[in-house]
Motif scaffolding. Structure first.
Motif, PDB file in Angstrom:
ATOM      1  N   SER A  27      69.248  40.421  -7.146  1.00  0.00           N
ATOM      2  CA  SER A  27      70.482  40.029  -6.479  1.00  0.00           C
ATOM      3  C   SER A  27      71.230  38.966  -7.275  1.00  0.00           C
ATOM      4  O   SER A  27      70.695  37.892  -7.402  1.00  0.00           O
ATOM      5  CB  SER A  27      70.390  39.712  -4.971  1.00  0.00           C
ATOM      6  N   THR A  50      62.991  38.827  -3.222  1.00  0.00           N
ATOM      7  CA  THR A  50      64.378  38.887  -3.780  1.00  0.00           C
ATOM      8  C   THR A  50      64.343  38.039  -5.131  1.00  0.00           C
ATOM      9  O   THR A  50      63.958  36.716  -5.252  1.00  0.00           O
ATOM     10  CB  THR A  50      65.347  38.246  -2.891  1.00  0.00           C
ATOM     11  N   THR A  52      64.200  43.058  -4.637  1.00  0.00           N
ATOM     12  CA  THR A  52      65.654  42.967  -4.903  1.00  0.00           C
ATOM     13  C   THR A  52      66.158  42.174  -6.203  1.00  0.00           C
ATOM     14  O   THR A  52      65.867  41.173  -5.778  1.00  0.00           O
ATOM     15  CB  THR A  52      66.188  43.049  -3.547  1.00  0.00           C
TER      16      THR A  52
END
Length: 245
Positions: free
Chosen positions: A90, A109, A88
């Motif tokens: 982000s 992440t 991800t």
């Protein structure tokens, strides 16, 4: 509107609907090889991959890597299943990686800027006793393949992999503390490559890095991931408008 025109329009709509339903993402294959150093039975091969990405929008994106396998031949043909991965991007994040044991998925992440190396996936292969029949050597190419998909169109990635041999290791992937990126990480302010096992062996209370040795694509010492393969470029497909679970 004439009846023939209506039939054409309906047929065209059905064709697009059929194509969309049948859309699949093709796997990417990255082939390399091992060095000639014999690998002793009882050791572990730490296969680890990383990537870079372009086309990530300012709102972020998620990339998945699924149906991944590694194939090679030693005393016999091996087909190693690799855990899935979900990465991800982000805004404002620092890089971190955990392993979801329920879904067998590496969860990473990273900030929007990413890194020159973002951890993709990894698998620990316990070397069996039968490796000795091939003098501890892998014969011919080693192939790692997997399928990239995203919830966002227009993303491209370049990915590569390494493999290092450890005398002591773990298949408890949360214990390994795989480094999530080369830089911009939450916990590890060092220059180690993405995929480096930063964890500690609970038995000896020594870092796993202390137990690296020569073999696979590494020479031991401080080569904790093994040398990188070539980079395979992929245009990431959008599968059904979302990331497959």
């Amino acid at each position: 509107m004439k009846r023939s025109s209506v039939i054409v329009l309906i047929s065209t709509a059905m064709l697009f609907a059929s194509s969309a339903a049948a859309q699949t993402c093709s796997p990417s294959n990255n082939i390399s090889n091992f060095n000639g150093t014999p690998i002793e039975p009882g050791n572990f091969i730490w296969f680890n991959a990383n990537f870079t990405a372009s086309g990530i929008p300012s709102t972020g994106a998620t990339i998945s890597f699924t149906a991944s396998t590694i194939t090679f031949t030693a005393d016999q043909a091996y087909n190693v299943n690799v855990p899935n991965a979900q990465i991800t991007f982000s805004p404002g994040a620092c890089a971190s990686t955990t392993f979801d044991t329920l879904t067998n998925t590496w969860m990473t992440t990273v900030p929007l800027a990413g890194s020159d190396e973002i951890f993709l996936s990894g698998v620990a292969f316990p070397v069996p006793a039968s490796f000795a029949q091939a003098n501890g050597r892998v014969q011919g190419p080693v192939s790692w393949q997997g399928t990239f998909a995203s919830d966002t169109a227009g993303i491209s990635v370049g990915w590569k992999w390494g493999a290092a041999v450890y005398k002591v290791f773990s298949t408890d992937y949360n214990m390994l503390n795989a480094k999530p990126a080369h830089n911009n990480t939450c916990m590890y302010q060092n220059s180690d490559h993405a995929g480096t096992p930063e964890g500690v062996d609970p038995g000896s209370r020594r870092p796993f890095k202390d137990f690296v040795t020569g073999g696979a694509r590494g020479g031991g010492g401080s080569n904790w991931t093994g040398s990188w393969s070539g980079t395979a470029g992929v245009s990431v497909c959008v599968n059904g408008g979302g990331v497959p679970q």
